[in-house]
Design an enzyme around this catalytic site. Structure first.
Site, PDB file in Angstrom:
ATOM      1  N   ASP A 232       0.842  -1.207   0.000  1.00  0.00           N
ATOM      2  CA  ASP A 232       0.000   0.000   0.000  1.00  0.00           C
ATOM      3  C   ASP A 232       0.875   1.254   0.000  1.00  0.00           C
ATOM      4  O   ASP A 232       0.623   2.214  -0.746  1.00  0.00           O
ATOM      5  CB  ASP A 232      -0.975  -0.015   1.188  1.00  0.00           C
ATOM      6  CG  ASP A 232      -0.334  -0.474   2.491  1.00  0.00           C
ATOM      7  OD1 ASP A 232       0.730  -1.125   2.451  1.00  0.00           O
ATOM      8  OD2 ASP A 232      -0.895  -0.176   3.560  1.00  0.00           O
ATOM      9  N   ASP A 260       0.571  -1.737 -13.754  1.00  0.00           N
ATOM     10  CA  ASP A 260      -0.454  -0.927 -14.434  1.00  0.00           C
ATOM     11  C   ASP A 260      -0.430   0.499 -13.888  1.00  0.00           C
ATOM     12  O   ASP A 260      -0.518   1.476 -14.645  1.00  0.00           O
ATOM     13  CB  ASP A 260      -1.855  -1.525 -14.227  1.00  0.00           C
ATOM     14  CG  ASP A 260      -2.223  -2.545 -15.309  1.00  0.00           C
ATOM     15  OD1 ASP A 260      -1.304  -3.198 -15.837  1.00  0.00           O
ATOM     16  OD2 ASP A 260      -3.424  -2.683 -15.621  1.00  0.00           O
TER      17      ASP A 260
END
Ligand code: ATP
Length: 363
Positions: A232, A260
């Protein structure tokens, strides 16, 4: 100037969707560039199902195994068997995904200049490829398996599970690949840093093993910086501080997601190339998928596939040609005249690939 080389063979497997368009345009470009390669396109995907009863006939596997370079387009439902074979059956355990911004690329960041790092993806373990089952079956064989709060599998009742696998062998070989890349980049003036990404605070045994192995490999290698971030935190840092990244070593699924994200910060999915490496095996493919929303319209950006082809040429020993192709891509973005719609232009896939060819010829 192109040096004299023995002619090498490239197998092109477009996959489906925009894979057909971007691989077609890239093959035309490679052919037009007069490279010492012969490109063959054996049957694959939906067409091969019709002609051979299989999306990946044996003759195609044989051709790919014996080729000097393998270029894949994009996977979708009809070609997932192709990428399964290329990646998992052939054990291409190491994914290398450069994230590079060139002026002219349409980054959503205010200041993307200088983004230049590589995501190294552990391709063979972790939570992919899927190993799933019924919770009831798991509860039968491991009735006492509990989470950190003590809740056992049995207590969940009906449901499904997925298995995450991390082995010392898998973690070590990918960490070594990250080290080799960091050293090669260091020799070109980069910081020589590996950033390891896990969630070892929540998964201390599986992700913890990956992290500890990476730390050990880095310590043994010496001469490189090492840092670790939870996934995260890493996601945030790739957006906020992308220039601080050099080689980002990630477990399988984290790399899938972060590449991505990284590709978007540098200008979009249509720009991100990759190479997948195993022991004596490699193939090259764009990071993006088959993009059904734009497939068949001739507007897909060919950059990711062209840059994947440049990585393939480098791997095949055509190092100068690979650099020249990368320089040609950079020029086309700098000129900004022949870009596809995702980059704010009006060019077609073929027009953009032809502009790269023209830039290659003048490089
Ligand atoms: P997959 O699940 O196989 O990754 P997907 O549809 O989730 O497929 P992509 O196919 O990678 O993801 O496409 C995501 C978005 O990015 C789509 O809107 C698509 O149009 C866009 N995109 C992907 N590749 C390109 C490209 N080469 N040129 C322009 N746009 C692209």
């Amino acid at each position: 100037m192109t040096t004299q080389h023995i002619v090498k063979t490239v197998v092109a497997l477009p996959g489906e969707g925009i894979g057909l368009e971007v691989v077609g345009a890239t093959c035309d470009l490679l052919t037009g560039a007069g490279l010492p390669i012969t490109i063959v396109t054996p049957p694959q995907g939906a067409a091969a199902v019709k002609s051979h009863g299989s999306p990946l006939p044996d003759e195609t596997k044989r051709a790919a195994r014996s080729a000097d370079g393998v270029l894949f387009g994009a996977a979708g439902p009809a070609s997932s068997a192709v990428v399964s074979w290329l990646r998992w059956e052939m054990s291409a355990w190491g994914g290398v995904r450069p994230i590079t911004f060139y002026p002219g690329m349409r980054s959503p960041l205010a200041d993307p200049e200088g983004i230049d790092y590589v995501i190294v993806r552990e391709n063979s373990e972790g939570i992919y490829p899927g190993r799933e089952g019924d919770l009831a079956d798991l509860a039968r064989v491991m009735p006492d398996l509990g989470d950190r709060s003590g809740r056992t599998v049995k207590e969940y009742g009906e449901g499904s599970f997925a298995v995450k696998v991390v082995t010392p062998v898998g973690a070590e070989r990918i960490a070594r690949l990250a080290c080799r890349l960091a050293r090669a980049r260091q020799a070109r003036g980069k910081p020589g840093k590996v950033t390891c990404v896990t969630k070892s605070n929540v998964l201390p045994r599986s992700d913890g093993l990956f992290r500890e192995t990476a730390e050990r490999v880095m310590a043994e290698a010496g001469g490189l910086q090492f840092e670790h971030f939870y996934v995260d935190d890493a996601a945030r840092r790739l957006v906020r501080f992308p220039r601080t990244m050099d080689v980002v070593l990630c477990m399988n699924q984290y790399a899938d997601i972060l590449s991505d994200l990284g590709a978007e910060t540098a200008g979009g999915l249509g720009l991100a190339p990759s190479g997948c490496f195993g022991d004596g095996w490699a193939y090259f493919e764009s990071v993006h998928g088959s993009a059904p929303d734009i497939a068949g319209r001739g507007i897909a950006n060919p950059t990711a596939t062209i840059r994947s082809a440049a990585m393939m040429l480098d791997h095949m020993g055509l190092v100068a040609e690979a650099q020249r192709l990368e320089t040609a891509v950079r020029r086309v973005y700098r000129d900004g005249k022949t870009l596809t719609p995702d980059q704010g232009g009006a060019a077609t896939t073929d027009e953009m690939a032809r502009a790269v060819l023209a830039a290659y010829r003048h490089a």
